[in-house]
Design an enzyme around this catalytic site. Sequence first.
Site, PDB file in Angstrom:
ATOM      1  N   ASP A  65      25.969 134.740  87.159  1.00 24.49           N
ATOM      2  CA  ASP A  65      24.856 134.653  86.261  1.00 24.49           C
ATOM      3  C   ASP A  65      23.732 134.961  86.833  1.00 24.49           C
ATOM      4  OD1 ASP A  65      24.925 132.238  87.904  1.00 24.49           O
ATOM      5  OD2 ASP A  65      25.316 131.002  86.499  1.00 24.49           O
ATOM      6  N   HIS A 107      18.008 125.352  89.630  1.00 28.00           N
ATOM      7  CA  HIS A 107      19.644 125.422  90.338  1.00 28.00           C
ATOM      8  C   HIS A 107      19.626 126.107  91.402  1.00 28.00           C
ATOM      9  CE1 HIS A 107      20.838 124.084  86.378  1.00 28.00           C
ATOM     10  NE2 HIS A 107      20.277 125.216  85.706  1.00 28.00           N
ATOM     11  N   GLY A 115      22.706 129.896  88.395  1.00 24.31           N
ATOM     12  CA  GLY A 115      22.057 129.748  86.862  1.00 24.31           C
ATOM     13  C   GLY A 115      20.838 130.359  86.708  1.00 24.31           C
ATOM     14  N   ASP A 142      15.098 119.594  81.187  1.00 28.20           N
ATOM     15  CA  ASP A 142      15.879 120.716  80.782  1.00 28.20           C
ATOM     16  C   ASP A 142      17.191 120.236  80.374  1.00 28.20           C
ATOM     17  OD1 ASP A 142      17.856 122.977  81.357  1.00 28.20           O
ATOM     18  OD2 ASP A 142      15.928 123.813  82.028  1.00 28.20           O
ATOM     19  N   HIS A 144      19.862 121.208  81.287  1.00 23.54           N
ATOM     20  CA  HIS A 144      20.918 121.410  82.061  1.00 23.54           C
ATOM     21  C   HIS A 144      20.425 120.290  83.336  1.00 23.54           C
ATOM     22  CE1 HIS A 144      21.348 125.374  80.366  1.00 23.54           C
ATOM     23  NE2 HIS A 144      22.696 125.150  80.468  1.00 23.54           N
ATOM     24  N   ASP A 231      15.506 124.796  76.925  1.00 26.62           N
ATOM     25  CA  ASP A 231      16.541 124.943  76.257  1.00 26.62           C
ATOM     26  C   ASP A 231      17.194 123.436  75.877  1.00 26.62           C
ATOM     27  OD1 ASP A 231      16.913 123.608  78.871  1.00 26.62           O
ATOM     28  OD2 ASP A 231      18.088 125.499  79.548  1.00 26.62           O
ATOM     29  N   TYR A 270      16.312 129.978  75.869  1.00 26.75           N
ATOM     30  CA  TYR A 270      17.088 131.012  75.500  1.00 26.75           C
ATOM     31  C   TYR A 270      16.734 131.690  74.318  1.00 26.75           C
ATOM     32  CZ  TYR A 270      18.648 129.496  80.065  1.00 26.75           C
ATOM     33  OH  TYR A 270      18.797 129.425  81.355  1.00 26.75           O
TER      34      TYR A 270
END
Length: 394
Positions: A65, A107, A115, A142, A144, A231, A270
């Site tokens: 990714d 990340h 990420g 976030d 994540h 996100d 995204y």
Amino acid sequence: MAHHLILSYGLYKEMDCYRPHPASAGEMTQFHSEDYVHFLSKITPDSLRQYHTSMQRFNAGETTDCPVFDGLFEFTQLYTGASLDGAVQLNTGQADVCINWSGGLHHAKKSEASGFCYINDIVLAILELLKVHARVLYIDIDVHHGDGVEEAFYTCDRVMTFSLHKYGDFFPGTGHIGDVGAKDGTGFSVNAPLNSGITDSTYFNDLFKPVVEKIMQVFQPGAIVLQCGADSLTGDRLGCFNLTLKGHAECVKYVQSFGVPTLVLGGGGYTIRNVARLWAYETSVILGKENDISNDIPFNDYFEYYAPDYELHLTPESMENLNGKDSLKSVRTELLQQLQNLQGAPSVQMQEVPPPYERVNPEDQDKNADDKSGSSGGSKKRKTHSAELYDKVD
């Protein structure tokens, strides 16, 4: 897109806007390993075969990714340099809030991309802030988990990390409520694992506000780094929360209300038209101008991206909130108890504030090399940061 929206709303007139310096490899290695930074500086789409073994080692390439693209290293230099410059501005008292929407890549690890994140500008900015401030608080909203930042400071009691994120079968799979830090850092990693569909009121009132209030009381940070990943908004292509712009920005406004020097960063997101909407709106919130901007998006170079309604604010989706009152209460209670058990705010003795990392202008490098070659001592003269101030649209 966020930049053009901020321009078209006229918000740039309320700010000092600086061109960031490109971060050097030396600045990046204050956290990252030298061989990893060297790899990022050399890799290109045309040299993938040459670096096949290194790509597996550093988790980069088309099978991961973290793809390799033209201008990758320059990209990391700019967003990292901007976060470092913001930290220096806060350290020197030239600003009370600094914004770098291109930063917040939480990340990235010491020797590994992850990420979509290559260089962890957040960790580097926090290290810069620690030169002046005894304690730094990192808050991550976030969707994540902010695993790279938490891992970097997992055994440190001078940095507290607080992350609210989707937990379970969701990237990166870390951030359990029981992950509280280790050694000296035990209790200073705060994780709020959430389920899909959380809304503005439950996110802010049931969890964010009471936990942040307790953190500020117990930890007493001298500076705050706030990662505002988009996100966690409703309608995100990868996210699964149901927050609106106003709910997301309410967290930013609350953090700002404490009057602590704050570095505000971007992060994930995204559905790009919503990312631009959010960061433009949060810019207005930080400036106290949210009531002065229209819900009708003004014409700009990316106007057609906001079809069909061409409006700033988002409407929550009709999705189930899997975060019940009881589950949120359980998470809140456990986190407040974790914070209550801390033995007060840690202190640090500093006799001399470490200087900012030396930044050398590219045009001066050749001259410096010539000077050093002609002298045996080679003493370095520290260069002050020379950001350029702009007050025009271009």
